[in-house]
Design an enzyme around this catalytic site. Structure first.
Site, short mmCIF file in Angstrom:
data_model
loop_
_atom_site.label_atom_id
_atom_site.label_comp_id
_atom_site.label_asym_id
_atom_site.label_seq_id
_atom_site.Cartn_x
_atom_site.Cartn_y
_atom_site.Cartn_z
N CYS A 33 22.50 37.57 -54.03
CA CYS A 33 23.25 37.24 -52.85
C CYS A 33 24.51 36.03 -53.03
CB CYS A 33 22.47 36.70 -51.57
SG CYS A 33 21.78 35.31 -51.78
N CYS A 85 21.28 46.51 -47.25
CA CYS A 85 21.21 46.38 -48.56
C CYS A 85 19.86 46.18 -49.12
CB CYS A 85 22.03 45.28 -48.81
SG CYS A 85 23.67 45.17 -48.29
N CYS A 97 30.10 39.43 -47.00
CA CYS A 97 29.01 39.39 -46.34
C CYS A 97 27.99 38.54 -46.46
CB CYS A 97 28.44 40.98 -45.98
SG CYS A 97 27.19 41.09 -44.68
N CYS A 98 27.41 38.40 -47.76
CA CYS A 98 26.45 37.52 -48.20
C CYS A 98 27.10 35.80 -48.02
CB CYS A 98 26.17 37.52 -49.56
SG CYS A 98 24.89 39.15 -49.75
N CYS A 141 18.31 41.89 -46.52
CA CYS A 141 18.93 42.51 -45.27
C CYS A 141 18.75 43.87 -45.04
CB CYS A 141 20.31 41.81 -45.43
SG CYS A 141 20.64 40.20 -44.99
#
Length: 241
Positions: free
Chosen positions: A233, A210, A126-127, A207
């Site tokens: 990240c 998280c 995702c990062c 985000c």
């Protein structure tokens, strides 16, 4: 410092990160930014900011040196509304002239995160699609970039240099040597606005999925990826070029 900057600007090729780190290891944040600006020029220098809880301090120092230095802001699609509002507040307060909000590639989101749950199943992936890849794309025109990491943040940041190699470009860490007390002094002296979430216990804001509040006595970044081994990240653990 002027002698250093003059020497740096007189050579056609970029000086090495090690050479610059030796020259700037005891320099103030403003001196580091000024040296970076002299080294590559405004068109080739960018500052990367999350507009998080400590970001106003680096942005303030940069604006005092040159408010037209490009600022890259990674709008991941998962940010708190308060962070987006804070970005706009700081742009106006500090007179920032070139803030670029960079979003993930729609193709990557559709292919790898169609249900918007990748943060849960694979936070590293995702990062990567929301921060690492967009930053690499955004930095392509630049020869050097500035960021706000500090050694007191611990973990992988405990021994960062003032200047480091980032593949094909230079990476400047103007706040590597600063303390929490010095950051607070900048906030107070410049009467900088605080991130809207700081007062409610968010000491480090990323985000939404998280990020959690930080309990008393915890490290400031304890609320990031809580319960996981992950502490970064990825934009600072791999080279952008």
């Amino acid at each position: 410092m002027n002698a250093i900057a003059s020497q740096v600007s007189s050579v056609s090729a970029l000086p090495s990160a090690a050479e610059l780190d030796r020259a700037l290891r005891d320099a103030s944040p403003a001196e580091v930014i000024a040296a970076a600006l002299k080294t590559v020029g405004r068109e080739k220098l960018a500052l990367v900011s999350s507009f998080g809880t400590e970001s106003a301090t680096l942005l303030k120092v940069m604006a005092d040196v040159d408010p037209a230095i490009p600022v890259i802001f990674l709008d991941t699609g998962w940010l708190f509304e308060e962070t987006l509002a804070y970005r706009d507040t700081l742009i106006a307060t500090l007179g920032l002239k070139d803030v670029r909000s960079i979003k993930p590639a729609e193709e990557a989101l559709s292919r790898e995160d169609p249900d918007r749950d990748l943060w849960f199943s694979d936070p590293d992936a995702c990062c990567r699609i929301r921060k690492v890849e967009p930053l690499a794309r955004a930095l392509k025109p630049f020869d050097a970039w500035l960021n706000g990491r500090k050694r007191f943040q611990g973990n992988a940041r405990a021994d960062i240099p003032v200047v480091e190699d980032d593949g094909g470009r230079l990476k400047f860490n103007p706040f590597a040597n600063v303390s929490r007390e010095e950051l607070e002094a900048i906030f107070v002296r410049a009467k900088l606005p605080r991130h809207p979430l700081a007062a409610s216990g968010f000491l480090s804001v990323g985000c939404m999925p998280c990020t959690s509040r930080t309990a008393e006595g915890e490290d400031a970044r304890a609320g990031r990826w809580r319960g996981q081994a992950k502490t970064e990240c990825g934009i600072h653990t791999m080279k952008t070029s």
